[in-house]
Design an enzyme around this catalytic site. Structure first.
Site, short mmCIF file in Angstrom:
data_model
loop_
_atom_site.label_atom_id
_atom_site.label_comp_id
_atom_site.label_asym_id
_atom_site.label_seq_id
_atom_site.Cartn_x
_atom_site.Cartn_y
_atom_site.Cartn_z
N SER A 150 1.59 37.86 17.46
CA SER A 150 1.07 38.90 18.34
C SER A 150 0.47 40.03 17.54
O SER A 150 0.91 40.32 16.42
CB SER A 150 2.20 39.44 19.22
OG SER A 150 1.82 40.62 19.89
N TYR A 175 10.22 43.19 20.44
CA TYR A 175 9.29 42.07 20.64
C TYR A 175 8.47 41.84 19.39
O TYR A 175 8.36 40.71 18.88
CB TYR A 175 8.38 42.35 21.83
CG TYR A 175 7.22 41.40 21.95
CD1 TYR A 175 7.42 40.07 22.29
CD2 TYR A 175 5.91 41.83 21.72
CE1 TYR A 175 6.36 39.18 22.39
CE2 TYR A 175 4.84 40.96 21.83
CZ TYR A 175 5.07 39.63 22.16
OH TYR A 175 4.02 38.75 22.24
#
Length: 358
Positions: A150, A175
């Site tokens: 990501s 995350y």
């Protein structure tokens, strides 16, 4: 959907690789998810056999996942398994039964904000689940593991555009930390066991069949309902919005290009994007960061309605801006994402109106 309707001619010599190099299927985890659904469709169009995996959890409306899956079921070359990859024994059985030569791992607990309140979900899905996938690859002859990272891994970095050759050691959300951990775990398996791994850092993916927890989806729903939208950091945000079909194309092309060692790599000045092991990292972004207020304006025009805006401070875990350097992706695959935001948002709005009868 019939097999005939989902297939299409090969549009690049690399496309043929996944369909012809092996009788074994390509395993795609997160197949009922936003990106996974589009990747599976693209693979099937290129003639690949695909084993899809998803746990169909309730992080967001499972009916949307089931609707995506319904478009894949029955297609020639597609089979599906509902499995939670954090369950070691079930994952091991899946790999032993399918023995995939290529694995595209897109299953994960997504969302920066959710990680602030549900960290256990990220540990289970993104760390334990990824470890089980690595072990499945290691023990069952997998030749190439492609996995979703990501843009969030860039965290506190401020040098733009973000490059895979930059160090990313300061994540600002759990995350992001789990995605950075995935890159480190993958490198260990590349180094120790010769497993070729490719990590893909996605930048703000949007488009038809998108996730309800993402800004474009939430804004569209609120505007059509006559409700205000929450505009964080008082609108002073920039994102490298990347159309989902561009992302899926990048995934398929990198999957067909098995990662290899960089012969010039050295530990005295280590390149984070490559290794002496068969390991690669790529950004997949549109390379044109857009102001949040500009994006809202494009959406307002597509909907034919003006948004009521509620300006708020930046949220914990968010970063003010993202911008992808995709030179490595272009150099190695010949592909550069390039869908204009206006076209992508128009496609999303058309899908949303059709799906929700809005």
């Amino acid at each position: 959907m019939s097999g005939a309707s989902i297939r299409a001619p090969y549009d690049n010599p690399m496309d043929r690789h996944l369909a012809t190099t092996s009788a074994s299927p390509t395993l795609v985890t997160g197949a009922a998810g936003f990106i996974g659904f589009h990747v599976v469709r693209k693979l099937l169009q290129r003639g690949a056999a695909v084993v899809g995996v998803d746990n169909l959890n309730a992080y967001y409306d499972p009916a949307l996942k089931e609707a995506r899956l319904a478009l894949l079921r029955g297609a020639d070359g597609f089979s599906f398994h509902q499995i939670d990859l954090s369950q070691r024994d079930a994952t091991a059985r899946l790999f032993a039964e399918t023995r995939p030569e290529t694995v595209i791992h897109l299953a994960a607990q997504a969302g920066v904000r959710y990680s602030l309140t549900h960290p256990e979900s990220y540990v289970d899905s993104n760390l334990v689940g990824f470890g089980n996938v690595l072990e499945g690859c290691r023990h069952n002859g997998t030749q190439h593991l492609v996995y979703a990272s990501s843009s969030s891994v860039y965290g506190a970095n401020t040098h733009m555009p973000f490059s895979v050759h930059h160090n990313v050691d300061h994540p600002v959300s759990l995350y992001a930390a789990t995605k950075k951990a995935n890159e480190l775990m993958a490198h260990c398996y590349s180094h120790l066991y010769g497993l070729a791994t490719t990590g893909l850092r996605f930048f703000t993916v949007y488009g038809p069949w998108g996730r309800p927890d993402m800004a474009l989806f939430k804004f569209t729903r609120a505007i059509l309902a006559g409700e205000p939208i929450d505009v964080y950091n008082n609108g002073n945000m920039r994102r490298d919005f990347t159309y989902v079909d561009d992302v899926a194309e990048g995934v398929v092309r990198t999957a067909a290009l098995t990662a290899s060692a960089n012969p010039a790599w050295g530990g005295d000045a280590p390149d984070p994007a490559t290794s002496a092991a068969p390991y690669r990292l790529y950004n997949i972004g549109n390379t044109e960061p857009v102001d949040l207020m500009t994006m809202i304006g494009v959406l307002e025009r597509a909907l034919g309605r003006e948004a009521q805006k509620r300006y708020l401070p930046i949220q914990p875990g968010d970063v003010p801006a993202t911008w992808a350097d995709v030179d490595a992706l272009v150099q190695d695959t010949g592909y550069r994402p390039a869908t204009p935001l206006e076209d992508g948002i128009a496609a999303f709005v058309a899908w949303y109106r059709d799906y929700y009868r809005a």
